[in-house]
Design a protein around this motif. Structure first.
Motif, PDB file in Angstrom:
ATOM      1  N   THR A 461     -61.534 -31.896 -34.444  1.00 29.75           N
ATOM      2  CA  THR A 461     -61.718 -33.114 -35.236  1.00 29.75           C
ATOM      3  C   THR A 461     -63.091 -33.710 -35.006  1.00 29.75           C
ATOM      4  O   THR A 461     -63.541 -33.826 -33.860  1.00 29.75           O
ATOM      5  N   THR A 462     -63.759 -34.129 -36.089  1.00 35.35           N
ATOM      6  CA  THR A 462     -65.060 -34.784 -35.976  1.00 35.35           C
ATOM      7  C   THR A 462     -64.913 -36.131 -35.277  1.00 35.35           C
ATOM      8  O   THR A 462     -63.809 -36.688 -35.203  1.00 35.35           O
ATOM      9  N   PRO A 463     -66.015 -36.704 -34.808  1.00 31.81           N
ATOM     10  CA  PRO A 463     -65.985 -38.095 -34.369  1.00 31.81           C
ATOM     11  C   PRO A 463     -65.652 -38.996 -35.569  1.00 31.81           C
ATOM     12  O   PRO A 463     -65.643 -38.540 -36.716  1.00 31.81           O
ATOM     13  N   PRO A 464     -65.372 -40.292 -35.348  1.00 34.63           N
ATOM     14  CA  PRO A 464     -65.059 -41.201 -36.458  1.00 34.63           C
ATOM     15  C   PRO A 464     -66.174 -41.218 -37.508  1.00 34.63           C
ATOM     16  O   PRO A 464     -67.357 -41.313 -37.172  1.00 34.63           O
ATOM     17  N   LEU A 465     -65.790 -41.096 -38.775  1.00 34.11           N
ATOM     18  CA  LEU A 465     -66.729 -41.089 -39.898  1.00 34.11           C
ATOM     19  C   LEU A 465     -66.557 -42.344 -40.744  1.00 34.11           C
ATOM     20  O   LEU A 465     -65.486 -42.966 -40.755  1.00 34.11           O
ATOM     21  N   SER A 466     -67.597 -42.680 -41.470  1.00 35.01           N
ATOM     22  CA  SER A 466     -67.554 -43.779 -42.440  1.00 35.01           C
ATOM     23  C   SER A 466     -68.224 -43.287 -43.722  1.00 35.01           C
ATOM     24  O   SER A 466     -69.438 -43.450 -43.909  1.00 35.01           O
TER      25      SER A 466
END
Length: 477
Positions: A461-466
C-alpha cells in the motif's frame, strides 16, 4: 513482472478511505522467462483517492513470485495505451550428453539429474566435479564438490540401497532456500540433525535445490547399512536465581547456553542473555549468529523498549510474541511499546544466512509515545533504490532493512512482500533476472513465494495520498 508456473494473481486497487475498487487484474503467468522485458502498466486514479494497493495472491508453490518496480503517481493526465512484453529470442536445442559409465557394484547412490552442469547421463551417473552433483567412493557418497555450492542448482540422487545417511566434513546450507527433499515429501532438510542418521530406502529419490543468492559450504553425504552413532548431550549447570525485580528470564538459548533454569543466562557465553539485573535481553555485541533460537520469559506486565539500533534481516530473522502467534516482529515500530504480560514468551529465531547488528530490548512499565502518520501527498515515486525511510518510521512494519535504512518509500505491506536488492529473486524458475532498469544493482519489490501458504493474500500500500479534482495517473512496472 510475472514469470513462474504457479503464479496466482495480482490486483491493483484504488481506495477512498476504507472503500477500495479493483482497477485491473492479472491472472497467471504473464511472462515466459526470467529475462522477459518488464511490462509497464497504467491506472487512472479518480479524484479523492487516498491510497493505492497491489493485492497479490500466492499460488501453490515457490514458482509464483510477482515483482513490481518504478512506481510513479502524477496528478492529471490520461492513461496511454500499453504495449506487449518483449519475449526472449528462441533457444537452440541442447547438445545430447554422453552416456555415463555403469554404476559400480554395491553403489549406494546414483546422480540421475544434475544442473546446471552435468558431464554425462544414464548409467551410474556423474562421478567428477565437471557436474554440479556427483558420486564419490564408488557411489557410496554424493557431493556438490569442493568450495561453496552454486546458485540455481538442482540435482536428483537415486538411492540404490536401504540404509542410513551420514554427513562427512563441513555441512552448511542457507536456511529455507537451499535444501534437500526425499521422495514426495515437501519437508526441507537443511541441518545435520535432520539428515544425520536418516533412514532411506532403495528406489527413493533425494532432491537438492539451491536458490539464486547466498551460497554456503555445501555437502558430502554418504550411505551406510548401519545407523551412525549419536552423542548424548552434556547437561547444563543450574543458573543463579533471578533478580527480585527481573523483567525477563532467558529460558532457552541455542546454539549456546551456559546454564539453565533459575534466572537464565546473564553473560555473552550464551546466544541470548539478560542484562541490568534482568531488565533487558540482548544477543550481545556485534552481529547475531545463524540458526539461533531463544525463548525469553516475561516476568512482569509492561512494555518493550528497544535500545540503540535494531537491525534484523527482514522476514527471516525475527521475534514472535504470544501463544500460537506467527506474526514476525522485526522493526522498531512493531517492538517499541509492545505490551507484554507476565507469564508470556518472546521467541527469537534466525535463519542460516545473512546476519545483522541485532538487538537489545528492555522492559518498562511506561508505554512509549505514539508517532503521528505523515500528511497525505499528491505525487509519489518509488524505484526501491533509495534508502528513504528512517529506521523508526511507523509505515514500514515488517519490511526489509539494510544498514538501518529501508527502500520502501513509506509504503506498508502485509505478509510476504520483499525487496530484492539486485539480481533475480531467491527462488528458481520464477521472477525476473534483474530489476526494471536492467542492472544487477537495481532493487525491486517482489512477492517471495518460497514462504507462506497457498492463496495467502499480501497487500502493498502507498503512503496516504490526496488526489485532486483532476485525478491522477499511476504508472508502474
Amino acid at each position: 513482472h510475472m514469470f513462474g508456473a504457479t503464479i496466482a494473481s495480482l490486483q491493483v486497487r484504488t481506495c477512498t478511505g476504507s472503500v477500495c475498487t479493483t482497477r485491473s487484474t492479472f491472472t497467471g503467468q504473464q511472462h515466459t522467462a526470467l529475462t522477459s522485458a518488464w511490462t509497464q502498466a497504467f491506472v487512472s486514479l479518480p479524484a479523492g483517492t487516498t491510497s493505492v494497493q497491489w493485492v497479490a495472491n500466492r499460488g501453490t508453490s515457490f514458482t509464483g513470485d510477482i515483482s513490481i518496480d518504478t512506481i510513479s503517481i502524477t496528478p492529471g493526465g490520461s492513461v496511454p495505451p500499453t504495449g506487449s512484453p518483449t519475449l526472449p529470442a528462441p533457444t537452440s536445442a541442447p547438445t545430447p550428453l554422453p552416456v555415463c559409465g555403469a554404476a559400480p557394484v554395491g553403489a549406494f547412490f546414483v546422480v540421475s539429474s544434475s544442473s546446471p552442469a552435468r558431464e554425462c547421463a544414464g548409467g551410474g551417473g556423474p562421478i567428477t566435479n565437471a557436474s554440479t552433483c556427483y558420486t564419490t567412493t564408488s557411489g557410496t557418497c554424493f557431493t556438490d564438490g569442493p568450495g561453496n555450492h552454486g546458485n540455481n542448482e538442482r540435482c536428483v540422487i537415486s538411492v540404490q540401497q536401504t540404509g542410513f545417511l551420514s554427513i562427512q566434513g563441513a555441512f552448511s546450507l542457507e536456511t529455507f532456500f537451499d535444501y534437500f527433499t526425499i521422495g514426495t515429501s515437501t519437508v526441507r532438510l537443511q541441518t545435520r540433525a535432520q539428515i544425520e542418521g536418516r533412514a532411506v530406502s532403495a528406489g527413493q529419490l533425494i532432491s537438492w535445490i539451491s536458490d539464486s543468492s547466498v551460497t554456503n559450504a555445501g555437502f558430502t553425504i554418504c550411505g551406510s547399512a548401519n545407523r551412525p552413532p549419536t552423542a548424548a548431550p552434556t547437561a547444563l549447570q543450574a543458573c543463579l536465581a533471578a533478580s527480585p525485580n527481573a523483567f525477563f528470564v532467558v529460558s532457552v538459548s541455542t546454539p549456546n547456553q551456559q546454564c539453565a533454569g533459575g534466572g537464565g543466562p546473564t553473560t555473552s557465553a550464551s546466544t541470548c542473555y539478560t542484562t541490568t539485573a534482568g531488565t533487558c535481553f540482548t544477543d550481545g555485541t556485534g552481529n547475531y549468529g545463524n540458526n539461533e533460537r531463544c525463548v525469553i520469559s516475561v516476568q512482569r506486565n509492561g512494555y518493550l523498549a528497544v535500545q540503540g539500533t535494531l537491525s534484523l534481516e527482514s522476514f527471516f530473522d525475527y521475534f514472535t510474541y504470544g501463544v500460537g502467534s506467527t506474526t514476525r516482529l522485526q522493526t522498531n515500530a512493531q517492538l517499541n511499546g509492545l505490551a507484554v504480560t507476565a507469564g508470556s514468551n518472546i521467541i527469537w529465531t534466525t535463519d542460516g544466512s545473512i546476519t545483522r547488528g541485532g538487538f537489545t530490548i528492555c522492559g518498562t512499565t511506561s508505554a512509549a509515545p505514539t508517532v503521528a502518520p505523515p500528511a497525505p501527498v499528491s505525487t509519489f515515486t518509488c524505484d526501491f533504490n533509495t534508502p528513504n525511510d528512517t529506521a523508526t518510521t511507523t509505515l514500514t512494519t515488517g519490511l526489509p532493512t539494510s544498514a538501518g535504512t529501508r527502500f520502501w518509500c513509506g509504503m506498508s505491506h502485509t505478509n510476504i512482500w520483499n525487496v530484492d536488492q539486485g539480481g533475480s529473486t531467491p527462488s528458481v524458475a520464477t521472477g525476473p533476472s534483474r530489476g526494471q532498469a536492467g542492472t544487477l544493482t537495481d532493487n525491486y519489490a517482489h512477492l517471495e513465494t518460497s514462504v507462506g501458504t497457498p492463496d495467502l493474500v499480501s497487500v502493498l500500500t502507498t503512503p496516504p495520498l490526496s488526489v485532486g479534482p483532476s485525478g491522477a495517473v499511476l504508472s508502474y512496472y
